[in-house]
Design a protein around this motif. Sequence first.
Motif, PDB file in Angstrom:
ATOM      1  N   SER A  11       0.823  -1.204   0.000  1.00  0.00           N
ATOM      2  CA  SER A  11       0.000   0.000   0.000  1.00  0.00           C
ATOM      3  C   SER A  11       0.858   1.257   0.000  1.00  0.00           C
ATOM      4  O   SER A  11       2.008   1.239   0.410  1.00  0.00           O
ATOM      5  CB  SER A  11      -0.868   0.035   1.266  1.00  0.00           C
ATOM      6  OG  SER A  11      -1.615  -1.137   1.403  1.00  0.00           O
ATOM      7  N   THR A  12       0.238   2.344  -0.423  1.00  0.00           N
ATOM      8  CA  THR A  12       0.814   3.666  -0.243  1.00  0.00           C
ATOM      9  C   THR A  12       0.154   4.267   0.991  1.00  0.00           C
ATOM     10  O   THR A  12      -1.068   4.281   1.104  1.00  0.00           O
ATOM     11  CB  THR A  12       0.538   4.569  -1.460  1.00  0.00           C
ATOM     12  OG1 THR A  12       1.134   3.981  -2.614  1.00  0.00           O
ATOM     13  CG2 THR A  12       1.108   5.961  -1.242  1.00  0.00           C
ATOM     14  N   LEU A  13       0.977   4.735   1.923  1.00  0.00           N
ATOM     15  CA  LEU A  13       0.460   5.364   3.126  1.00  0.00           C
ATOM     16  C   LEU A  13       0.360   6.863   2.910  1.00  0.00           C
ATOM     17  O   LEU A  13       1.282   7.481   2.386  1.00  0.00           O
ATOM     18  CB  LEU A  13       1.375   5.078   4.322  1.00  0.00           C
ATOM     19  CG  LEU A  13       1.635   3.617   4.665  1.00  0.00           C
ATOM     20  CD1 LEU A  13       2.549   3.517   5.882  1.00  0.00           C
ATOM     21  CD2 LEU A  13       0.336   2.860   4.895  1.00  0.00           C
ATOM     22  N   PHE A  14      -0.759   7.438   3.291  1.00  0.00           N
ATOM     23  CA  PHE A  14      -0.959   8.880   3.236  1.00  0.00           C
ATOM     24  C   PHE A  14      -0.898   9.384   4.671  1.00  0.00           C
ATOM     25  O   PHE A  14      -1.897   9.366   5.392  1.00  0.00           O
ATOM     26  CB  PHE A  14      -2.290   9.221   2.560  1.00  0.00           C
ATOM     27  CG  PHE A  14      -2.249   9.015   1.077  1.00  0.00           C
ATOM     28  CD1 PHE A  14      -2.047  10.083   0.213  1.00  0.00           C
ATOM     29  CD2 PHE A  14      -2.379   7.741   0.533  1.00  0.00           C
ATOM     30  CE1 PHE A  14      -1.979   9.880  -1.158  1.00  0.00           C
ATOM     31  CE2 PHE A  14      -2.318   7.533  -0.832  1.00  0.00           C
ATOM     32  CZ  PHE A  14      -2.111   8.615  -1.682  1.00  0.00           C
ATOM     33  N   ILE A  15       0.308   9.757   5.077  1.00  0.00           N
ATOM     34  CA  ILE A  15       0.557  10.217   6.441  1.00  0.00           C
ATOM     35  C   ILE A  15       0.228  11.707   6.505  1.00  0.00           C
ATOM     36  O   ILE A  15       0.752  12.497   5.720  1.00  0.00           O
ATOM     37  CB  ILE A  15       2.042  10.012   6.833  1.00  0.00           C
ATOM     38  CG1 ILE A  15       2.516   8.590   6.522  1.00  0.00           C
ATOM     39  CG2 ILE A  15       2.270  10.411   8.278  1.00  0.00           C
ATOM     40  CD1 ILE A  15       1.844   7.503   7.286  1.00  0.00           C
ATOM     41  N   THR A  16      -0.631  12.070   7.436  1.00  0.00           N
ATOM     42  CA  THR A  16      -1.014  13.475   7.533  1.00  0.00           C
ATOM     43  C   THR A  16      -1.178  13.905   8.982  1.00  0.00           C
ATOM     44  O   THR A  16      -1.434  13.088   9.853  1.00  0.00           O
ATOM     45  CB  THR A  16      -2.325  13.760   6.758  1.00  0.00           C
ATOM     46  OG1 THR A  16      -2.537  15.155   6.682  1.00  0.00           O
ATOM     47  CG2 THR A  16      -3.521  13.095   7.419  1.00  0.00           C
TER      48      THR A  16
END
Length: 146
Positions: free
Chosen positions: A31-36
Amino acid sequence: MFKKILVPLDGSKVSLKELDFAKEIGMKFSSTLFITTIIDPTIEVPAGIPPVGAVAPVQAELDARENAKRIIEDAKTQLSNNDILANYTIVSGVVSQEIATNLPKKNDIDLILIGRSGKNALEQLVVGSVTKYVIQHAEVPVLVIE
């Protein structure tokens, strides 16, 4: 299965567990993690600090931005030795709405991974208000980390 995972962080101990879990899921599903981290524009001036003109609110916003940068840098460090794709952002907006709807729609998110509660000690006893809102309003699966 989960190609894009939203991982909102607030710097709490729970969010550190959240990032560890996201790392495991990310590696398992490629997966691609969208860290925010999200800065609420309605920053409150801490109790006991009398605002002088706009000095206190401006300083509060600067402090919030510095804290957000630190949270993102810590996440980058924690994920640096792994083969995980990750995007890092600092967003300004209403935290619950950004996590539940705005960011998932904008980034085509498949899963929201969120902590049970954040920094507020009172919320440690029950599911936090942001988490509760996200569970009730998200249009994608939500995984709550204890």
